[in-house]
Design an enzyme around this catalytic site. Sequence first.
Site, PDB file in Angstrom:
ATOM      1  N   ARG A 102       0.837  -1.202   0.000  1.00  0.00           N
ATOM      2  CA  ARG A 102       0.000   0.000   0.000  1.00  0.00           C
ATOM      3  C   ARG A 102       0.875   1.257   0.000  1.00  0.00           C
ATOM      4  NH1 ARG A 102      -3.672   3.006   4.010  1.00  0.00           N
ATOM      5  NH2 ARG A 102      -5.227   3.871   2.599  1.00  0.00           N
TER       6      ARG A 102
ATOM      7  N   HIS B  49      -6.374  -5.916  -2.483  1.00  0.00           N
ATOM      8  CA  HIS B  49      -7.269  -5.999  -1.329  1.00  0.00           C
ATOM      9  C   HIS B  49      -7.657  -7.450  -1.032  1.00  0.00           C
ATOM     10  CE1 HIS B  49      -8.556  -1.480  -1.779  1.00  0.00           C
ATOM     11  NE2 HIS B  49      -7.318  -1.636  -1.358  1.00  0.00           N
TER      12      HIS B  49
ATOM     13  N   ASP C 219       9.118   7.684  -5.939  1.00  0.00           N
ATOM     14  CA  ASP C 219      10.337   8.422  -5.603  1.00  0.00           C
ATOM     15  C   ASP C 219      10.567   8.485  -4.093  1.00  0.00           C
ATOM     16  OD1 ASP C 219       8.302  10.047  -4.811  1.00  0.00           O
ATOM     17  OD2 ASP C 219       9.010  11.850  -5.856  1.00  0.00           O
TER      18      ASP C 219
ATOM     19  N   ASN D 108      -3.345   8.832   4.074  1.00  0.00           N
ATOM     20  CA  ASN D 108      -2.195   8.128   4.645  1.00  0.00           C
ATOM     21  C   ASN D 108      -2.233   8.031   6.165  1.00  0.00           C
ATOM     22  OD1 ASN D 108      -0.967   7.549   2.181  1.00  0.00           O
ATOM     23  ND2 ASN D 108       0.055   9.550   2.101  1.00  0.00           N
TER      24      ASN D 108
ATOM     25  N   GLU E 161       3.714  13.771   3.365  1.00  0.00           N
ATOM     26  CA  GLU E 161       2.536  13.125   2.762  1.00  0.00           C
ATOM     27  C   GLU E 161       1.856  12.194   3.769  1.00  0.00           C
ATOM     28  OE1 GLU E 161       3.759  11.290  -0.976  1.00  0.00           O
ATOM     29  OE2 GLU E 161       4.786  13.129  -1.573  1.00  0.00           O
TER      30      GLU E 161
ATOM     31  N   HIS F  48       0.818   4.233  -2.808  1.00  0.00           N
ATOM     32  CA  HIS F  48       0.626   5.647  -2.444  1.00  0.00           C
ATOM     33  C   HIS F  48       1.860   6.484  -2.765  1.00  0.00           C
ATOM     34  CE1 HIS F  48      -3.105   5.300   0.384  1.00  0.00           C
ATOM     35  NE2 HIS F  48      -3.185   4.498  -0.659  1.00  0.00           N
ATOM     36  N   ASP F  49       3.031   5.858  -2.779  1.00  0.00           N
ATOM     37  CA  ASP F  49       4.235   6.576  -3.203  1.00  0.00           C
ATOM     38  C   ASP F  49       4.176   6.841  -4.710  1.00  0.00           C
ATOM     39  OD1 ASP F  49       6.801   7.718  -3.200  1.00  0.00           O
ATOM     40  OD2 ASP F  49       7.760   5.780  -3.584  1.00  0.00           O
TER      41      ASP F  49
ATOM     42  N   ASP G 295     -10.480  -9.000   2.636  1.00  0.00           N
ATOM     43  CA  ASP G 295     -10.939 -10.239   1.985  1.00  0.00           C
ATOM     44  C   ASP G 295     -11.524 -11.117   3.073  1.00  0.00           C
ATOM     45  OD1 ASP G 295     -11.222 -12.795   0.971  1.00  0.00           O
ATOM     46  OD2 ASP G 295      -9.193 -12.906   0.125  1.00  0.00           O
TER      47      ASP G 295
ATOM     48  N   THR H 163     -10.213 -15.360   2.772  1.00  0.00           N
ATOM     49  CA  THR H 163      -8.835 -15.733   3.124  1.00  0.00           C
ATOM     50  C   THR H 163      -8.063 -14.440   3.405  1.00  0.00           C
ATOM     51  OG1 THR H 163      -8.314 -15.745   0.756  1.00  0.00           O
ATOM     52  CG2 THR H 163      -8.768 -17.882   1.767  1.00  0.00           C
TER      53      THR H 163
ATOM     54  N   SER I  98       8.804   9.762  -1.930  1.00  0.00           N
ATOM     55  CA  SER I  98       8.354  11.036  -1.330  1.00  0.00           C
ATOM     56  C   SER I  98       7.440  10.789  -0.135  1.00  0.00           C
ATOM     57  CB  SER I  98       7.645  11.914  -2.367  1.00  0.00           C
ATOM     58  OG  SER I  98       6.535  11.255  -2.933  1.00  0.00           O
TER      59      SER I  98
END
Length: 325
Positions: A60, A190, A72, A92, A86, A64-65, A243, A246, A74
């Site tokens: 994740r 997910h 990068d 986040n 961020e 999101h990066d 999920d 499982t 960030s």
Amino acid sequence: MSFLRFIFPLFFLISIFVASNAQLSATFYATTCPNVTEIVRGVMQQAQSTDVRAGAKIIRLHFHDCFVNGCDGSLLLDNAAGIESEKDAASNVGAGGFDIVDDIKTALENVCPGVVSCADILALASEIGVALVGGPTWQVLLGRRDSLTANRSGVDSDIPTPFESLDVMRPQFTNKGMDITDLVALSGAHTFGRARCGTFQQRLFNFSGSGSPDPTINSTYLPTLQATCPQGGNNGNTFENLDKTTPDNFDNDYYINLQNQEGLLQTDQELFSTSGSDTIAIVNRYASSQSQFFDDFASSMIKLGNIGVLTGTNGEIRTDCKRVN
Ligand code: HEM
Ligand SMILES: *[C@@H]1O[C@H](CO)[C@@H](O)[C@H](O)[C@H]1NC(C)=O
Ligand SMILES: *[C@@H]1O[C@H](CO)[C@@H](O)[C@H](O)[C@H]1NC(C)=O
Ligand SMILES: *[C@@H]1O[C@H](CO)[C@@H](O)[C@H](O)[C@H]1NC(C)=O
Ligand SMILES: *[C@@H]1O[C@H](CO)[C@@H](O)[C@H](O)[C@H]1NC(C)=O
């Protein structure tokens, strides 16, 4: 004819030139840090043994990066002069896995100091985290460099929230060069990890102000979710499995859940329940073939990892992922 004979080699040379300047490579650290993969795997195995969500948290972070100013690193920067982290953007808050990134960085700095970027750590650890819990493997391309800046407002505009329609989410992917197959395949991440009540609770009691639950939630799944996240309850730190079948394995059950109206987030269920959508056939394909899901997931992860990378002499190799050197 003679014109074409001239122009084709020229294109060929230009493409080689561009490639050598901007592209990532699986062997980027072959001489500078040959054991990089084994070192990252060791820390990930350790992390996964004490936290079943380790791989989920890391992939994740990678997503999101990559969606904010490219892959990068960030996202990993803490607040500092000129840096609005961020991590403090709404999407986040509550994200985990930063400690695992730091542990990997420490292990790498001990063996090959100043060589492996934090952005590459996220890409490598994502593949390893997926493979450790039964998912596909792929050749991770490397050579990203780390940013000198963060972009907090970019998180709010570029990371999809779990409350939007497919029509809003679609351009958030295509703007990054990711198509609808990438969107459906990557949503399959997910298949593991958790979500807090606040990310799906609005579906459970009064969906979009209708006075009723989201009609696309399975009627036997609904009461379980309502019991976990009661209306008006103090649910801030309560989690549900993304999920239900499982929860900690990487498999294609996520798509089977969508067919059964058992997707947790609104944005998950929409992939199957948006009438007439081109995503439905893709969900059905992955639900009936785990190997097709795995193949496409691997390709889409490589595509994700290529978004907006810094290479060559751009950016830097951070020695601490939390701050610029
Ligand atoms: C398509 C749009 C997406 C939306 C709207 C979305 C939204 C969310 C939300 C709301 C959560 C729960 C966060 C929380 O409770 O704080 C979550 C968790 C997660 N997301 Fe997504 N996501 C999307 C795509 C992706 C992609 C592309 C990946 C990776 C390739 C991914 C991987 C994960 C994982 C593994 C978790 C569980 C993390 C954990 O257990 O800590 N998601 N996502
Ligand atoms: C790589 O790791 C292996 C075992 O993990 C070790 O035997 C080997 O010496 C390492 N190689 C380098 C170049 O560090
Ligand atoms: C931050 O992200 C937004 C949205 O992608 C972009 O328009 C903006 O140029 C970025 N700002 C910086 C300073 O990189
Ligand atoms: C549902 O939400 C709407 C809009 O926020 C509100 O007007 C209505 O009173 C709510 N209904 C119930 C049953 O809570
Ligand atoms: C609801 O879930 C059950 C159990 O997974 C499933 O058998 C049933 O078909 C689902 N109902 C719908 C409408 O998808």
